[in-house]
Design a protein around this motif. Structure first.
Motif, PDB file in Angstrom:
ATOM      1  N   PRO A 258       0.802  -1.228   0.000  1.00  0.00           N
ATOM      2  CA  PRO A 258       0.000   0.000   0.000  1.00  0.00           C
ATOM      3  C   PRO A 258       0.838   1.283   0.000  1.00  0.00           C
ATOM      4  CG  PRO A 258      -0.917  -1.572   1.562  1.00  0.00           C
ATOM      5  CD  PRO A 258       0.414  -2.108   1.126  1.00  0.00           C
ATOM      6  N   TYR A 259       2.083   1.193   0.424  1.00  0.00           N
ATOM      7  CA  TYR A 259       2.953   2.362   0.485  1.00  0.00           C
ATOM      8  C   TYR A 259       3.702   2.605  -0.824  1.00  0.00           C
ATOM      9  CZ  TYR A 259       1.945   1.970   5.418  1.00  0.00           C
ATOM     10  OH  TYR A 259       1.280   1.894   6.624  1.00  0.00           O
ATOM     11  N   PHE A 260       3.547   1.680  -1.764  1.00  0.00           N
ATOM     12  CA  PHE A 260       4.268   1.769  -3.042  1.00  0.00           C
ATOM     13  C   PHE A 260       3.315   1.408  -4.180  1.00  0.00           C
ATOM     14  CE2 PHE A 260       7.199   0.707   0.355  1.00  0.00           C
ATOM     15  CZ  PHE A 260       8.181   1.676   0.208  1.00  0.00           C
ATOM     16  N   GLU A 261       2.264   2.189  -4.306  1.00  0.00           N
ATOM     17  CA  GLU A 261       1.192   1.877  -5.253  1.00  0.00           C
ATOM     18  C   GLU A 261       1.643   1.891  -6.710  1.00  0.00           C
ATOM     19  OE1 GLU A 261      -1.886   4.624  -4.358  1.00  0.00           O
ATOM     20  OE2 GLU A 261      -2.522   3.582  -2.521  1.00  0.00           O
ATOM     21  N   ASN A 262       2.706   2.644  -7.003  1.00  0.00           N
ATOM     22  CA  ASN A 262       3.163   2.753  -8.392  1.00  0.00           C
ATOM     23  C   ASN A 262       4.314   1.799  -8.718  1.00  0.00           C
ATOM     24  OD1 ASN A 262       1.320   4.859  -8.974  1.00  0.00           O
ATOM     25  ND2 ASN A 262       2.706   6.347  -8.017  1.00  0.00           N
ATOM     26  N   VAL A 263       4.584   0.865  -7.807  1.00  0.00           N
ATOM     27  CA  VAL A 263       5.673  -0.093  -8.011  1.00  0.00           C
ATOM     28  C   VAL A 263       5.066  -1.490  -8.116  1.00  0.00           C
ATOM     29  CG1 VAL A 263       7.835  -1.017  -7.109  1.00  0.00           C
ATOM     30  CG2 VAL A 263       7.189   1.365  -6.622  1.00  0.00           C
ATOM     31  N   ASP A 264       5.426  -2.222  -9.173  1.00  0.00           N
ATOM     32  CA  ASP A 264       4.847  -3.559  -9.317  1.00  0.00           C
ATOM     33  C   ASP A 264       5.434  -4.518  -8.276  1.00  0.00           C
ATOM     34  OD1 ASP A 264       7.036  -5.330 -10.533  1.00  0.00           O
ATOM     35  OD2 ASP A 264       7.010  -3.679 -11.965  1.00  0.00           O
ATOM     36  N   ARG A 265       4.688  -5.552  -7.994  1.00  0.00           N
ATOM     37  CA  ARG A 265       5.032  -6.472  -6.901  1.00  0.00           C
ATOM     38  C   ARG A 265       6.397  -7.120  -7.095  1.00  0.00           C
ATOM     39  NH1 ARG A 265       4.111 -11.959  -5.694  1.00  0.00           N
ATOM     40  NH2 ARG A 265       3.774 -12.380  -3.455  1.00  0.00           N
ATOM     41  N   ASP A 266       6.752  -7.474  -8.319  1.00  0.00           N
ATOM     42  CA  ASP A 266       8.043  -8.109  -8.568  1.00  0.00           C
ATOM     43  C   ASP A 266       9.206  -7.203  -8.171  1.00  0.00           C
ATOM     44  OD1 ASP A 266       6.856 -10.408  -9.463  1.00  0.00           O
ATOM     45  OD2 ASP A 266       7.074  -9.933 -11.602  1.00  0.00           O
ATOM     46  N   ARG A 267       9.048  -5.895  -8.446  1.00  0.00           N
ATOM     47  CA  ARG A 267      10.097  -4.943  -8.084  1.00  0.00           C
ATOM     48  C   ARG A 267      10.194  -4.803  -6.568  1.00  0.00           C
ATOM     49  NH1 ARG A 267      10.507  -5.874 -12.377  1.00  0.00           N
ATOM     50  NH2 ARG A 267      12.143  -7.099 -11.431  1.00  0.00           N
ATOM     51  N   LEU A 268       9.054  -4.826  -5.905  1.00  0.00           N
ATOM     52  CA  LEU A 268       9.057  -4.770  -4.449  1.00  0.00           C
ATOM     53  C   LEU A 268       9.802  -5.967  -3.869  1.00  0.00           C
ATOM     54  CD1 LEU A 268       5.373  -3.709  -3.617  1.00  0.00           C
ATOM     55  CD2 LEU A 268       7.400  -2.259  -3.681  1.00  0.00           C
ATOM     56  N   ILE A 269       9.503  -7.130  -4.405  1.00  0.00           N
ATOM     57  CA  ILE A 269      10.131  -8.358  -3.903  1.00  0.00           C
ATOM     58  C   ILE A 269      11.640  -8.322  -4.110  1.00  0.00           C
ATOM     59  CG2 ILE A 269      10.313 -10.853  -4.259  1.00  0.00           C
ATOM     60  CD1 ILE A 269       7.288 -10.782  -4.975  1.00  0.00           C
ATOM     61  N   SER A 270      12.091  -7.934  -5.298  1.00  0.00           N
ATOM     62  CA  SER A 270      13.533  -7.913  -5.568  1.00  0.00           C
ATOM     63  C   SER A 270      14.244  -6.884  -4.696  1.00  0.00           C
ATOM     64  CB  SER A 270      13.795  -7.623  -7.054  1.00  0.00           C
ATOM     65  OG  SER A 270      13.359  -6.323  -7.409  1.00  0.00           O
ATOM     66  N   SER A 271      13.585  -5.751  -4.446  1.00  0.00           N
ATOM     67  CA  SER A 271      14.183  -4.714  -3.605  1.00  0.00           C
ATOM     68  C   SER A 271      14.317  -5.183  -2.163  1.00  0.00           C
ATOM     69  CB  SER A 271      13.333  -3.446  -3.656  1.00  0.00           C
ATOM     70  OG  SER A 271      13.248  -2.921  -4.958  1.00  0.00           O
ATOM     71  N   ILE A 272      13.245  -5.755  -1.639  1.00  0.00           N
ATOM     72  CA  ILE A 272      13.275  -6.251  -0.261  1.00  0.00           C
ATOM     73  C   ILE A 272      14.299  -7.363  -0.119  1.00  0.00           C
ATOM     74  CG2 ILE A 272      11.932  -7.466   1.500  1.00  0.00           C
ATOM     75  CD1 ILE A 272       9.454  -5.963   0.356  1.00  0.00           C
ATOM     76  N   ASP A 273      14.364  -8.229  -1.119  1.00  0.00           N
ATOM     77  CA  ASP A 273      15.322  -9.330  -1.077  1.00  0.00           C
ATOM     78  C   ASP A 273      16.760  -8.819  -1.044  1.00  0.00           C
ATOM     79  OD1 ASP A 273      15.694 -12.246  -1.138  1.00  0.00           O
ATOM     80  OD2 ASP A 273      16.672 -11.856  -3.059  1.00  0.00           O
ATOM     81  N   ARG A 274      17.026  -7.750  -1.784  1.00  0.00           N
ATOM     82  CA  ARG A 274      18.362  -7.143  -1.758  1.00  0.00           C
ATOM     83  C   ARG A 274      18.711  -6.679  -0.347  1.00  0.00           C
ATOM     84  NH1 ARG A 274      18.419  -3.780  -7.397  1.00  0.00           N
ATOM     85  NH2 ARG A 274      19.749  -5.212  -8.565  1.00  0.00           N
ATOM     86  N   TYR A 275      17.768  -5.993   0.279  1.00  0.00           N
ATOM     87  CA  TYR A 275      18.037  -5.482   1.619  1.00  0.00           C
ATOM     88  C   TYR A 275      18.158  -6.607   2.644  1.00  0.00           C
ATOM     89  CZ  TYR A 275      17.271  -0.604   0.239  1.00  0.00           C
ATOM     90  OH  TYR A 275      17.376   0.640  -0.331  1.00  0.00           O
ATOM     91  N   LYS A 276      17.326  -7.626   2.529  1.00  0.00           N
ATOM     92  CA  LYS A 276      17.412  -8.750   3.464  1.00  0.00           C
ATOM     93  C   LYS A 276      18.724  -9.503   3.294  1.00  0.00           C
ATOM     94  CE  LYS A 276      14.023 -11.564   4.503  1.00  0.00           C
ATOM     95  NZ  LYS A 276      13.809 -11.421   5.977  1.00  0.00           N
ATOM     96  N   SER A 277      19.120  -9.715   2.049  1.00  0.00           N
ATOM     97  CA  SER A 277      20.319 -10.519   1.783  1.00  0.00           C
ATOM     98  C   SER A 277      21.593  -9.849   2.274  1.00  0.00           C
ATOM     99  CB  SER A 277      20.428 -10.832   0.285  1.00  0.00           C
ATOM    100  OG  SER A 277      20.630  -9.654  -0.468  1.00  0.00           O
ATOM    101  N   GLN A 278      21.611  -8.516   2.313  1.00  0.00           N
ATOM    102  CA  GLN A 278      22.819  -7.836   2.790  1.00  0.00           C
ATOM    103  C   GLN A 278      22.696  -7.397   4.250  1.00  0.00           C
ATOM    104  OE1 GLN A 278      23.086  -4.573  -0.091  1.00  0.00           O
ATOM    105  NE2 GLN A 278      22.357  -3.124   1.443  1.00  0.00           N
ATOM    106  N   GLY A 279      21.627  -7.836   4.910  1.00  0.00           N
ATOM    107  CA  GLY A 279      21.471  -7.565   6.344  1.00  0.00           C
ATOM    108  C   GLY A 279      21.192  -6.124   6.686  1.00  0.00           C
TER     109      GLY A 279
END
Length: 336
Positions: free
Chosen positions: A265-286
């Motif tokens: 809901p905070y990123f209405e103009n971003v598709d779900r795949d981009r959200l997932i890849s972004s979050i995964d980047r942040y999680k993977s690097q701690g």
């Protein structure tokens, strides 16, 4: 203190800002708390989780979230009393301290523990080497801000002198940096997610390296408030920190897809795949902190980065601007 970090307005506010214990009306039996976040980014996913999963609500808090782009604007809002709690880089509290604040800004709950920006190149580079920055035009962040200092720290670590090896552009407002790069300014730029992933999808830029990986653990983005507000609202600061820790544990226990579904809901103009890849980047690097404690080692690393950048007039020791009691109590209460 060097000019240009928080501006003349900040100095005026330090003198004129009286003790404003809150800027919103309480809602029924819940305490109304206004948070000012320095930018809207998936870097702050645990914050959005805390709101959407009802963790703040469970703690008796009615949260109002506003975005105040840039550390200077966020700190100005905090000092003026238009927000109660700021989510911003710890360096801003140090700058306030260096100006001799009578009502210091205290870091009480850490949200992220690495730099959240990525080095984005205009052209795709299969095997990036930092020497490729030599002779380039780099679209940087605000001088004295944590992204810029962490970026320069990473460059120096990899043998690049940002003052002599490249052309650094720093006269573009934080909110307009991505647009400036998109319109043709610079060979490289420093961007947060999800903007970096959006640029990759649209062919406007390509992630070459992570400044978060290169600069190590820092109290990069922290919830902070004026000492006067904390003194008058310690019960609610504890409740706030409890909610943050609940969200941090939830994020640690769930994958990027599940997190994306909560924060979308905070990123209405971003598709779900981009959200997932972004979050995964942040999680993977701690990047997401495991708990809200701002520890001494991270704080000292921040001071070293600021010293290297020439932005530290004197070392503000951990105990002066950090209160870990709320974070420690949140952890003890949870039993973990």
């Amino acid at each position: 203190m060097k000019k240009g970090r928080l501006g003349l307005l900040l100095a005026v506010l330090l003198a004129a800002s009286a003790v404003l214990s809150g800027c919103g009306k309480d809602s029924g039996d819940k305490k109304h708390v206004v948070i000012g976040e320095v930018t809207r980014s998936l870097f702050y996913a645990p914050q959005y989780v805390a709101i959407e999963k009802g963790f703040f609500d469970e703690e008796g808090l009615d949260i109002e979230l506003t975005t105040t782009p840039g550390g200077d604007k966020t700190m100005t809002a905090l000092l003026s009393g238009s927000i109660d709690v700021a989510l911003v880089g710890s360096e801003t509290s140090i700058y306030v301290h260096q100006q001799g604040a009578d009502d210091p800004v205290i870091n009480f709950a850490q949200l992220t523990q690495t730099d959240g920006t990525f080095l984005v190149a205009r052209e795709k580079i299969d095997s990036f080497d930092w020497t490729e920055l030599k002779g380039s035009v780099f679209l940087g962040q605000r001088k004295g801000g944590m992204p810029q200092m962490a970026g320069e720290f990473a460059m120096k670590k990899n043998g690049i002198n940002p003052a002599t090896d490249l052309e650094m552009i720093q006269n573009i407002d934080f909110a307009n940096i991505a647009a400036a790069f998109s319109s043709g300014t610079g060979d490289y730029v420093q961007l947060f997610e999800p903007t970096a992933s959006i640029f990759e999808k649209e062919g406007r830029g390509y992630v070459a390296a992570s400044f978060g990986v290169e600069s190590g653990h820092l109290p990069y983005t922290v919830f902070m408030a004026k000492q006067s507000y904390i003194d008058k609202n310690s019960e609610y600061i504890q409740a706030f920190t409890n909610a943050v820790y609940k969200a941090q544990k939830w994020v640690a226990e769930h994958n990027a897809e599940e997190i994306a579904d909560v924060v979308i809901p905070y990123f209405e103009n971003v598709d779900r795949d981009r959200l997932i890849s972004s979050i995964d980047r942040y999680k993977s690097q701690g990047s997401f902190a495991d708990n809200p404690v701002v520890d001494t080692e991270e704080w000292d690393n921040l001071l070293d980065v600021m010293t290297e950048a020439g932005e530290l007039a004197d070392r503000a020791e951990h105990g002066e601007l950090v209160n870990t009691s709320f974070a420690e109590a949140a952890i003890a209460e949870s039993g973990k």
